[in-house]
Design a protein around this motif. Structure first.
Motif, PDB file in Angstrom:
ATOM      1  N   SER A 195      -6.040  12.163  -5.721  1.00  0.00           N
ATOM      2  CA  SER A 195      -5.946  13.208  -4.461  1.00  0.00           C
ATOM      3  C   SER A 195      -6.452  12.607  -3.087  1.00  0.00           C
ATOM      4  O   SER A 195      -5.819  12.973  -2.209  1.00  0.00           O
ATOM      5  CB  SER A 195      -6.461  14.648  -5.043  1.00  0.00           C
ATOM      6  N   GLN A 196      -7.430  11.851  -3.308  1.00  0.00           N
ATOM      7  CA  GLN A 196      -8.206  11.132  -1.925  1.00  0.00           C
ATOM      8  C   GLN A 196      -7.248  10.067  -1.337  1.00  0.00           C
ATOM      9  O   GLN A 196      -7.341   9.836  -0.460  1.00  0.00           O
ATOM     10  CB  GLN A 196      -9.622  10.868  -2.505  1.00  0.00           C
ATOM     11  N   PHE A 197      -6.690   9.278  -2.398  1.00  0.00           N
ATOM     12  CA  PHE A 197      -5.689   8.134  -2.054  1.00  0.00           C
ATOM     13  C   PHE A 197      -4.544   8.747  -1.399  1.00  0.00           C
ATOM     14  O   PHE A 197      -3.951   8.340  -0.456  1.00  0.00           O
ATOM     15  CB  PHE A 197      -5.457   7.105  -3.309  1.00  0.00           C
ATOM     16  N   ARG A 198      -3.949  10.038  -2.028  1.00  0.00           N
ATOM     17  CA  ARG A 198      -2.786  10.678  -1.287  1.00  0.00           C
ATOM     18  C   ARG A 198      -3.508  11.200   0.136  1.00  0.00           C
ATOM     19  O   ARG A 198      -2.592  10.844   1.060  1.00  0.00           O
ATOM     20  CB  ARG A 198      -2.328  11.827  -2.108  1.00  0.00           C
ATOM     21  N   GLU A 199      -4.576  11.618   0.384  1.00  0.00           N
ATOM     22  CA  GLU A 199      -4.895  11.959   1.576  1.00  0.00           C
ATOM     23  C   GLU A 199      -5.055  10.900   2.623  1.00  0.00           C
ATOM     24  O   GLU A 199      -4.595  10.833   3.818  1.00  0.00           O
ATOM     25  CB  GLU A 199      -6.584  12.717   1.550  1.00  0.00           C
ATOM     26  N   ALA A 200      -5.417   9.644   1.953  1.00  0.00           N
ATOM     27  CA  ALA A 200      -5.699   8.428   2.881  1.00  0.00           C
ATOM     28  C   ALA A 200      -4.152   7.754   3.355  1.00  0.00           C
ATOM     29  O   ALA A 200      -4.132   7.259   4.267  1.00  0.00           O
ATOM     30  CB  ALA A 200      -6.421   7.288   2.234  1.00  0.00           C
ATOM     31  N   ARG A 201      -3.621   8.046   2.249  1.00  0.00           N
ATOM     32  CA  ARG A 201      -1.966   7.626   2.610  1.00  0.00           C
ATOM     33  C   ARG A 201      -1.330   8.408   3.524  1.00  0.00           C
ATOM     34  O   ARG A 201      -0.549   7.766   4.680  1.00  0.00           O
ATOM     35  CB  ARG A 201      -1.071   7.603   1.320  1.00  0.00           C
ATOM     36  N   ALA A 202      -1.703   9.726   3.620  1.00  0.00           N
ATOM     37  CA  ALA A 202      -1.113  10.474   4.748  1.00  0.00           C
ATOM     38  C   ALA A 202      -1.573  10.083   5.960  1.00  0.00           C
ATOM     39  O   ALA A 202      -0.886  10.163   7.061  1.00  0.00           O
ATOM     40  CB  ALA A 202      -1.417  11.949   4.478  1.00  0.00           C
ATOM     41  N   PHE A 203      -2.819   9.699   6.219  1.00  0.00           N
ATOM     42  CA  PHE A 203      -3.519   9.474   7.335  1.00  0.00           C
ATOM     43  C   PHE A 203      -2.891   8.058   7.688  1.00  0.00           C
ATOM     44  O   PHE A 203      -2.615   7.792   8.891  1.00  0.00           O
ATOM     45  CB  PHE A 203      -4.860   9.333   7.274  1.00  0.00           C
ATOM     46  N   LEU A 204      -2.550   7.036   6.888  1.00  0.00           N
ATOM     47  CA  LEU A 204      -2.133   5.913   7.341  1.00  0.00           C
ATOM     48  C   LEU A 204      -0.529   5.898   7.894  1.00  0.00           C
ATOM     49  O   LEU A 204      -0.351   5.402   8.911  1.00  0.00           O
ATOM     50  CB  LEU A 204      -2.177   4.794   6.204  1.00  0.00           C
ATOM     51  N   ASP A 205       0.215   6.907   7.307  1.00  0.00           N
ATOM     52  CA  ASP A 205       1.411   7.078   7.535  1.00  0.00           C
ATOM     53  C   ASP A 205       1.670   7.782   9.139  1.00  0.00           C
ATOM     54  O   ASP A 205       2.788   7.688   9.427  1.00  0.00           O
ATOM     55  CB  ASP A 205       2.149   8.130   6.582  1.00  0.00           C
ATOM     56  N   ARG A 206       0.707   8.223   9.563  1.00  0.00           N
ATOM     57  CA  ARG A 206       0.458   8.820  10.915  1.00  0.00           C
ATOM     58  C   ARG A 206       0.504   7.719  12.026  1.00  0.00           C
ATOM     59  O   ARG A 206       0.542   8.089  13.102  1.00  0.00           O
ATOM     60  CB  ARG A 206      -0.703   9.836  10.909  1.00  0.00           C
ATOM     61  N   LEU A 207      -0.076   6.533  11.679  1.00  0.00           N
ATOM     62  CA  LEU A 207      -0.351   5.624  12.582  1.00  0.00           C
ATOM     63  C   LEU A 207       0.952   4.875  13.014  1.00  0.00           C
ATOM     64  O   LEU A 207       1.711   4.570  12.350  1.00  0.00           O
ATOM     65  CB  LEU A 207      -1.227   4.333  11.847  1.00  0.00           C
ATOM     66  N   SER A 208       0.731   4.806  14.351  1.00  0.00           N
ATOM     67  CA  SER A 208       2.241   4.592  15.051  1.00  0.00           C
ATOM     68  C   SER A 208       2.045   2.811  15.231  1.00  0.00           C
ATOM     69  O   SER A 208       3.207   2.244  15.881  1.00  0.00           O
ATOM     70  CB  SER A 208       2.600   5.005  16.430  1.00  0.00           C
ATOM     71  N   MET A 209       0.876   2.260  15.155  1.00  0.00           N
ATOM     72  CA  MET A 209       0.483   1.056  15.269  1.00  0.00           C
ATOM     73  C   MET A 209       0.453   0.081  14.083  1.00  0.00           C
ATOM     74  O   MET A 209       0.440   0.416  12.834  1.00  0.00           O
ATOM     75  CB  MET A 209      -0.576   0.460  16.193  1.00  0.00           C
ATOM     76  N   PRO A 210       0.938  -1.120  13.970  1.00  0.00           N
ATOM     77  CA  PRO A 210       0.747  -1.903  12.771  1.00  0.00           C
ATOM     78  C   PRO A 210      -0.709  -2.047  12.438  1.00  0.00           C
ATOM     79  O   PRO A 210      -1.725  -1.892  13.140  1.00  0.00           O
ATOM     80  CB  PRO A 210       1.189  -3.498  13.335  1.00  0.00           C
TER      81      PRO A 210
END
Length: 283
Positions: free
Chosen positions: A48-63
């Motif tokens: 569940s914590q990795f899913r939250e982290a993944r959701a945050f990374l998916d918001r990043l527009s930069m490499p």
């Protein structure tokens, strides 16, 4: 000029949602060329914590580049830690534990310093194979690109705590980092923000290398510092390089510019040219 957002110790599972949202918004406003995330994306390496982290990374527009930290492998699940410690990390974040980024201006190498099979796995190490891989990649990049090396565990202790445990085999790694011509080293783990020259602690090092440590970006586990990340501006390479570190800190409503430190190359040494503890026009 290239800009890098150095983010560390997000610790999803023990975060303030307001800070997470503000961090995502601030990164979108600042628009760094690259984001470097130096480990501890989660608090207990749960799905569940990795899913939250993944959701945050998916918001990043930069490499972005990311490596695991010691909190990204199982703590209490001993069987999981010994058999497949990176299972959730690889499923949700990345299969690449030692990423490399290269473009016309920058060469960046990240190395995983987590050691799940040692008893005190909170402390990190770098092994000979990793050292040679890092050296080979950075050395081959030549002298005309700015070179960054990042880990989760630190190579430089805080100024007020010189006996802090550092990454294992640091001296061996530093000899190869010197030879490869590394300009800047980044890390996290300590939840403290500071910068300096590696030579201030490692007296046998002959090449000046800048170091920047990042505070925790979003965790509620603070160590007498606010949540923060480093916004790094890089101009030039080699003897013509200059680097500015701006600590962007959470101030209750948004991330704002705080301590600014500017270093310039003077011959073979990095020299602190400017340090401003207040608000900065670089924002």
């Amino acid at each position: 000029m290239r800009t890098v957002a150095h983010i560390s110790d997000l610790h999803f599972g023990r975060i303030d949602p307001r800070v997470v949202e503000a961090l995502a918004e601030d990164l979108e406003e600042q628009k760094p060329s690259l984001a470097i995330i130096s480990g501890d994306l989660t608090q207990r390496a749960r799905r569940s914590q990795f899913r939250e982290a993944r959701a945050f990374l998916d918001r990043l527009s930069m490499p972005y580049m990311v490596i695991p930290g010691n909190h990204d492998i199982p703590n209490f699940n001993l069987l999981g830690r010994f058999i497949d410690p990176y299972r959730n990390y690889k499923r949700y974040i990345s299969n690449d534990l030692c990423p490399v980024h290269q473009d016309d201006d920058l060469v960046v190498v990240g190395i995983n310093t987590v050691r799940p099979l040692i008893w005190d796995f909170a402390e990190g190490r770098i092994n000979s194979k990793q050292i040679e891989r890092m050296h080979r990649t950075l050395k081959a990049a030549g002298p005309d690109r700015f070179k960054i090396f990042f880990t989760h565990h630190p190579f430089l202790p805080p100024p007020d705590s010189p006996k802090t445990t550092l990454v294992g085999r640091a001296r061996k790694a530093l000899r190869r980092l010197e030879d490869a011509g590394v300009d800047l080293m980044l890390a996290g783990h300590l939840h403290k923000a500071y910068s300096g020259d590696i030579m201030s602690h490692h007296t046998k090092v002959e090449r000046s290398i800048l170091v920047a440590q990042a505070s925790t970006a979003t965790s509620t586990r603070l160590r007498n510092e606010p949540n923060a990340y480093n916004f790094i501006s890089i101009e030039g390479a080699g003897e013509d390089a200059s680097v500015t570190f701006l600590v962007r800190s959470w101030e209750g409503a948004r991330f704002t510019p705080g301590l600014l430190s500017r270093y310039v190359r003077s011959g073979t040494r990095w020299v602190l040219q400017e340090q401003d503890p207040g608000l900065s026009p670089v924002s």
